[in-house]
Write a protein that holds these residues in place. Sequence first.
Motif, PDB file in Angstrom:
ATOM      1  N   CYS A   1       0.835  -1.112   0.131  1.00 48.09           N
ATOM      2  CA  CYS A   1       0.123   0.013  -0.018  1.00 48.09           C
ATOM      3  C   CYS A   1       0.717   1.242  -0.017  1.00 48.09           C
ATOM      4  O   CYS A   1       2.022   1.333   0.684  1.00 48.09           O
ATOM      5  N   ILE A   2       0.153   2.198  -0.917  1.00 48.92           N
ATOM      6  CA  ILE A   2       1.077   3.489  -0.879  1.00 48.92           C
ATOM      7  C   ILE A   2       0.186   4.535  -0.173  1.00 48.92           C
ATOM      8  O   ILE A   2      -0.956   4.726  -0.817  1.00 48.92           O
ATOM      9  N   PHE A   3       0.595   5.196   0.622  1.00 46.66           N
ATOM     10  CA  PHE A   3      -0.345   6.528   1.442  1.00 46.66           C
ATOM     11  C   PHE A   3       0.128   7.663   1.140  1.00 46.66           C
ATOM     12  O   PHE A   3       1.530   7.901   1.224  1.00 46.66           O
ATOM     13  N   THR A   4      -0.507   8.669   1.209  1.00 42.30           N
ATOM     14  CA  THR A   4      -0.345  10.009   1.234  1.00 42.30           C
ATOM     15  C   THR A   4      -1.253  10.850   2.298  1.00 42.30           C
ATOM     16  O   THR A   4      -2.198  10.464   2.449  1.00 42.30           O
ATOM     17  N   GLY A   5      -0.682  11.791   2.947  1.00 40.33           N
ATOM     18  CA  GLY A   5      -1.487  12.267   4.019  1.00 40.33           C
ATOM     19  C   GLY A   5      -0.572  13.421   4.734  1.00 40.33           C
ATOM     20  O   GLY A   5       0.530  13.925   4.231  1.00 40.33           O
ATOM     21  N   ILE A   6      -1.046  13.763   5.943  1.00 38.13           N
ATOM     22  CA  ILE A   6      -0.507  14.745   6.766  1.00 38.13           C
ATOM     23  C   ILE A   6       0.269  14.193   8.272  1.00 38.13           C
ATOM     24  O   ILE A   6      -0.531  13.541   8.900  1.00 38.13           O
ATOM     25  N   LYS A   7       1.334  14.607   8.530  1.00 43.95           N
ATOM     26  CA  LYS A   7       1.752  14.207   9.967  1.00 43.95           C
ATOM     27  C   LYS A   7       2.456  15.574  10.425  1.00 43.95           C
ATOM     28  O   LYS A   7       3.581  16.192   9.795  1.00 43.95           O
TER      29      LYS A   7
END
Length: 399
Positions: free
Chosen positions: A309-315
């Motif tokens: 799985c490839i994820f994008t988002g905010i941290k």
Amino acid sequence: MGRALIIGAGGVASVVAHKCCQHPEVFEEIMIASRTLSKCEALKNKLDGGKTKIQVAQVDADNSGEVIALINKFKPDIVINVALPYQDLPIMDACLATKTHYLDTANYEPKDNPKFEYKWQWAYKDKFKEAGICAILGCGFDPGVTGVFSAYAQKHYFDEIHTIDILDANAGDHGYPFATNFNPEINIREVTAKGRYYENGKFVETEPLEIKREYDFPQIGKKNIYLLYHEELESLAVNIKGVKRIRFWMTFSDSYLTHLRVLQNVGMTSIEPIEFEGKKIVPLQFLKAVLPDPATLGPRTKGKTNIGCIFTGIKDGKERKYYVYNVCDHQECYREVGSQAISYTTGVPAMIGAKLLIQGIWKKPGVYNVEEFDPDPFMDELNKCGLPWHEEFNPVLVD
């Protein structure tokens, strides 16, 4: 510590049984049950001699009464359902009647309608909760590990996950002009269905294999990937809060797609019964009978799979990318358990889910998808049980 009833005797069931026997401290006794008793006996003969006691039985998993009688006789702690998706509901009914924990690897699909979704099984949530038993849904690799990967990413690396791309690549070669790596009937129904992806709170439908991309996979190289619908999209859209887009991609060779197109054109993938020599037959079921049995592909298959799985988002207010995946070698799987990697990557997670339930780690009354549990113990077990995972923090995204 516990007993497991394994329903099914195909390639995945074989892996589940082998891996259960590798953990006799948890699986003191297993029973392998199927409509075809000879398959169960052949598997028992391969596994006998270890610490885990093995029994076999014949059962029609379409018949809840037969499953209830078998559960009452064997008294398992959990039923591991690796039969056909059509049989999920009768087996769940039997578990409910006997108050026995349940686990499967694929969601329910009506036999006469090529449409799979979780609504039928999610409807059991309150009944299982009231009975004090747990049902773990979709505990294979995809669905299964892909859900655990998503929960792990959400827990450790993101404040918000915005996109998920699930990539399933098989670079194995079995040497046949055309064969499927798991049950041909289920495989072909899945591939020939319309594609769907989740975006901005709704599902968008596409024509079958309409959307194509190329991706360079670690350890196996560049492959064509095609967008199709897969059941974990439905559960992840509910359980990964705030996600804006989820897509599922799978690799297919040009040869596979050419053969499939011809079979479609001549009607061999149809599930509508036709009359042949005075009998009603379903073309797709006949095709399944003449194609190579996926359980026999192990000694022939060379190469690797890569699923992740490839994820994008905010941290912490910053954009983040994250890729987690497993690479599995077909020949190494065959040397260990006599199976190719497709069955291995499904069977090992099923055993892990059952192990965590028997140990009381993943155990709460109701019906749950895997991403609703703590991912950490499952991720640890993957590394210990033959499916080690890898991480990248600056992966190339699927455009």
